[in-house]
Design a protein around this motif. Structure first.
Motif, short mmCIF file in Angstrom:
data_model
loop_
_atom_site.label_atom_id
_atom_site.label_comp_id
_atom_site.label_asym_id
_atom_site.label_seq_id
_atom_site.Cartn_x
_atom_site.Cartn_y
_atom_site.Cartn_z
N TYR A 128 25.44 35.95 14.00
CA TYR A 128 26.24 37.04 13.45
C TYR A 128 25.64 38.39 13.87
N LYS A 129 26.34 39.45 13.53
CA LYS A 129 25.87 40.80 13.81
C LYS A 129 24.95 41.25 12.67
N ILE A 130 23.69 41.54 13.00
CA ILE A 130 22.68 41.85 12.00
C ILE A 130 22.17 43.28 12.23
N LEU A 131 22.00 44.02 11.15
CA LEU A 131 21.38 45.34 11.21
C LEU A 131 20.05 45.27 10.46
N TYR A 132 18.96 45.42 11.21
CA TYR A 132 17.61 45.38 10.64
C TYR A 132 17.11 46.81 10.54
N VAL A 133 16.98 47.32 9.32
CA VAL A 133 16.55 48.69 9.06
C VAL A 133 15.09 48.67 8.65
N SER A 134 14.26 49.40 9.39
CA SER A 134 12.83 49.45 9.09
C SER A 134 12.43 50.90 8.82
N GLY A 135 11.76 51.10 7.70
CA GLY A 135 11.22 52.41 7.38
C GLY A 135 9.73 52.46 7.52
N GLU A 136 9.11 51.39 8.03
CA GLU A 136 7.66 51.31 8.12
C GLU A 136 7.17 51.18 9.55
N GLU A 137 7.97 50.56 10.42
CA GLU A 137 7.55 50.31 11.79
C GLU A 137 8.52 50.98 12.76
N SER A 138 8.01 51.26 13.95
CA SER A 138 8.86 51.83 15.00
C SER A 138 9.63 50.72 15.70
N GLN A 139 10.60 51.12 16.51
CA GLN A 139 11.40 50.13 17.23
C GLN A 139 10.55 49.36 18.25
N ARG A 140 9.55 50.01 18.83
CA ARG A 140 8.69 49.32 19.79
C ARG A 140 7.83 48.27 19.11
N GLN A 141 7.34 48.58 17.92
CA GLN A 141 6.55 47.59 17.18
C GLN A 141 7.39 46.36 16.85
N ILE A 142 8.62 46.59 16.42
CA ILE A 142 9.50 45.46 16.10
C ILE A 142 9.85 44.69 17.36
N LYS A 143 10.01 45.39 18.47
CA LYS A 143 10.32 44.73 19.74
C LYS A 143 9.17 43.80 20.16
N MET A 144 7.94 44.23 19.95
CA MET A 144 6.79 43.39 20.30
C MET A 144 6.80 42.11 19.49
N ARG A 145 7.11 42.20 18.19
CA ARG A 145 7.18 41.00 17.36
C ARG A 145 8.37 40.13 17.75
N ALA A 146 9.49 40.76 18.08
CA ALA A 146 10.68 40.00 18.47
C ALA A 146 10.46 39.23 19.76
N ASP A 147 9.68 39.79 20.70
CA ASP A 147 9.41 39.08 21.95
C ASP A 147 8.58 37.82 21.71
N ARG A 148 7.73 37.84 20.69
CA ARG A 148 6.95 36.64 20.36
C ARG A 148 7.82 35.57 19.71
N ILE A 149 8.80 36.00 18.94
CA ILE A 149 9.64 35.04 18.19
C ILE A 149 10.76 34.50 19.06
N GLN A 150 11.61 35.40 19.54
CA GLN A 150 12.75 35.02 20.38
C GLN A 150 13.15 36.22 21.22
N PRO A 151 12.78 36.24 22.49
CA PRO A 151 13.00 37.45 23.29
C PRO A 151 14.46 37.77 23.58
N ASN A 152 15.31 36.78 23.63
CA ASN A 152 16.71 37.00 24.01
C ASN A 152 17.61 36.90 22.79
N SER A 153 18.00 38.05 22.25
CA SER A 153 18.92 38.09 21.12
C SER A 153 19.82 39.31 21.28
N GLU A 154 21.13 39.07 21.27
CA GLU A 154 22.09 40.14 21.48
C GLU A 154 22.79 40.56 20.20
N ASN A 155 22.49 39.92 19.08
CA ASN A 155 23.23 40.19 17.84
C ASN A 155 22.44 41.01 16.83
N CYS A 156 21.17 41.29 17.10
CA CYS A 156 20.33 41.99 16.15
C CYS A 156 20.15 43.44 16.57
N TYR A 157 20.51 44.36 15.69
CA TYR A 157 20.36 45.80 15.93
C TYR A 157 19.20 46.31 15.08
#
Length: 452
Positions: free
Chosen positions: A116-145
């Motif tokens: 589904y289309k997901i909006l992940y709002v973070s007030g503690e981490e930057s987008q680059r920090q979240i990107k680093m964690r996302a690459d460890r979990i699942q690098p290819n995801s087109e539905n998460c903003y």
């Protein structure tokens, strides 16, 4: 110009007062009252073009139409189990836990795996920090903003543009709204931001998941009313020295609060543990004294846990009683029963008890296993492999029946156990079983069977 008003709030329980006082009359804490500026404005809806709805009218119970409850599958069996089958549209879920325990990792992992289309709002981490964690979990995801924002009005603008199927807020303590003139994380800001998210969720039928900080006492930070406002409160817990994490439900308007989810922390994220009995029992081939296996039930799931006990002569004057994952007061009660009913003199000995795997169990059905582990350590005689226990022990030393004993027996049989000790008064519905069911009525019978 809007009229500005000041009010006094207790930072511990959230109670509002018209003036400052030294002690909160609600929670009895001292010096927790602070002044906050509350600005009264005409609140707009989360969506500026929302048309005013007609006022609701009371209906008879027979007139209310009941539709089938549809749930959003999170593609995570453990998360779905704790929620009661998935996320309910329009629900608000609060996830709390210690810093660094894995709350953000769990929710980001769910967001990346959903179609589904997901909006992940973070007030503690930057987008680059979240990107680093996302690459460890699942690098290819087109539905998460990913959105880094703390102002609720800006978040709702992005929600109106993207129209997500699920919104994740990390965390509620970092949000602030223009309707309240106070710092982010204050009592009034948390309450107002949560109220706006509740209005959005109910009007748009979009599920929202909030991450909440916890205090040093283990409770969720902010006013207690925060837990009353949301539909579901989840607790993510575990010891950092262990790789396993436990997901519990403290409140659930759409399901049971007795369910349990178990994860294993890995470098690539959190792995679901579908058969926790195998990982909670050590694979040790040697016969060690002080170890017993208990068959417990968490929610609808039967588990087999390993209980370790150590009994030694007290070096200091007062014997020590220590329990990890088990109620210390109940341990003292069971020791008193052993001394009074079974004749074992443990009053001058140290007793240490531990449930392996870093989990906590409050099921009284593990009483017999706790006693067996203590007696095994005291006599230094190992309990034979293939024996497990599922019974409660009363103050008179009697072995009391437990609920859902059939599920416990089947789980023990599935893991290869040969004998299970249960109460003589338990009604067993199994017609055929590949495991020997040893029925006992008092603690003396168990001692005679195990230690001759």
């Amino acid at each position: 110009m809007a009229k500005t008003k000041t009010a006094f709030f207790c930072q511990n329980c959230g109670t509002q007062f018209p003036k400052w006082i030294g002690q909160c009359s609600s929670c009895k804490e001292w010096n927790t009252i602070v002044e906050e500026v509350v600005q009264k404005e005409d609140k707009k809806s989360w969506k500026t073009d929302t048309v005013a709805k007609q006022a609701n009218k009371p209906l008879r119970v027979s007139e209310i139409t009941q539709e089938k409850e549809l749930r959003l599958d999170t593609k995570d069996q453990e998360f779905n189990r704790v929620l009661g089958g998935g996320l309910v549209p329009g629900s608000l879920t609060l996830l709390g836990g210690e810093p660094g325990i894995g709350k953000s990792t769990l929710l980001l992992q769910i967001a990346l795996n959903l179609p589904y289309k997901i909006l992940y709002v973070s007030g503690e981490e930057s987008q680059r920090q979240i990107k680093m964690r996302a690459d460890r979990i699942q690098p290819n995801s087109e539905n998460c903003y990913i959105l880094t924002e703390t102002k609720t009005q800006n978040i709702f603008q992005q929600i109106s543009t993207i129209e997500p199927d699920l919104v994740i807020i990390d965390s509620i303590q970092t949000l602030h709204t223009d309707y309240i003139e106070s710092a982010a994380g204050s009592i009034s800001q948390i309450r107002e931001s949560t109220a706006e998210l509740i209005k959005f969720a109910k009007e748009s039928h979009t599920p929202v998941i909030l991450v909440g900080h916890i205090t040093k006492d283990g409770t969720i930070a902010g006013p207690k009313i925060l837990e009353h406002m949301v539909d579901t409160v989840l607790q993510f817990e575990g010891d950092r020295n262990y790789v396993y994490r436990i997901l519990r439900s403290l409140k659930n308007r759409f399901g049971s609060t007795a369910e349990l989810g178990i994860y294993e922390m890995q470098g690539s994220g959190l792995r679901e543990v579908n058969n926790p009995s195998e990982v909670l029992i050590s694979k040790n081939d040697e016969d060690l004294s002080g170890t017993a296996i208990a068959a417990t039930v968490e929610g609808m799931r039967p588990l087999l846990v390993e209980i370790q006990a150590l009994v030694s002569t007290a070096v200091y004057g007062t014997p020590q009683r220590s329990a990890t994952g088990f109620n210390a007061k109940r341990l003292n009660m069971l020791l008193a029963v052993l001394e009074k009913r079974a004749g074992f003199k443990l009053g001058a000995k140290d007793v240490f008890l531990n449930i392996t795997g870093g989990i906590s169990v409050d099921d009284p059905a593990i009483d017999l296993a706790v006693m067996a582990a203590i007696l095994s350590s005291n006599s230094d005689i190992a309990i034979e492999k293939g024996i497990c226990f599922a019974a409660e022990v009363g103050l008179a030393g009697e072995i009391r029946p437990v609920q859902r004993v059939d599920q416990r027996i089947l789980e023990a049989e599935k893991l290869g156990f040969s004998t299970i000790f249960v109460s003589k008064n338990n009604k067993i519905g199994l017609k055929q079983s590949g495991i020997q069911i040893q029925k006992v009525s008092k603690i003396e019978d168990v001692v005679a069977h195990l230690f001759g």
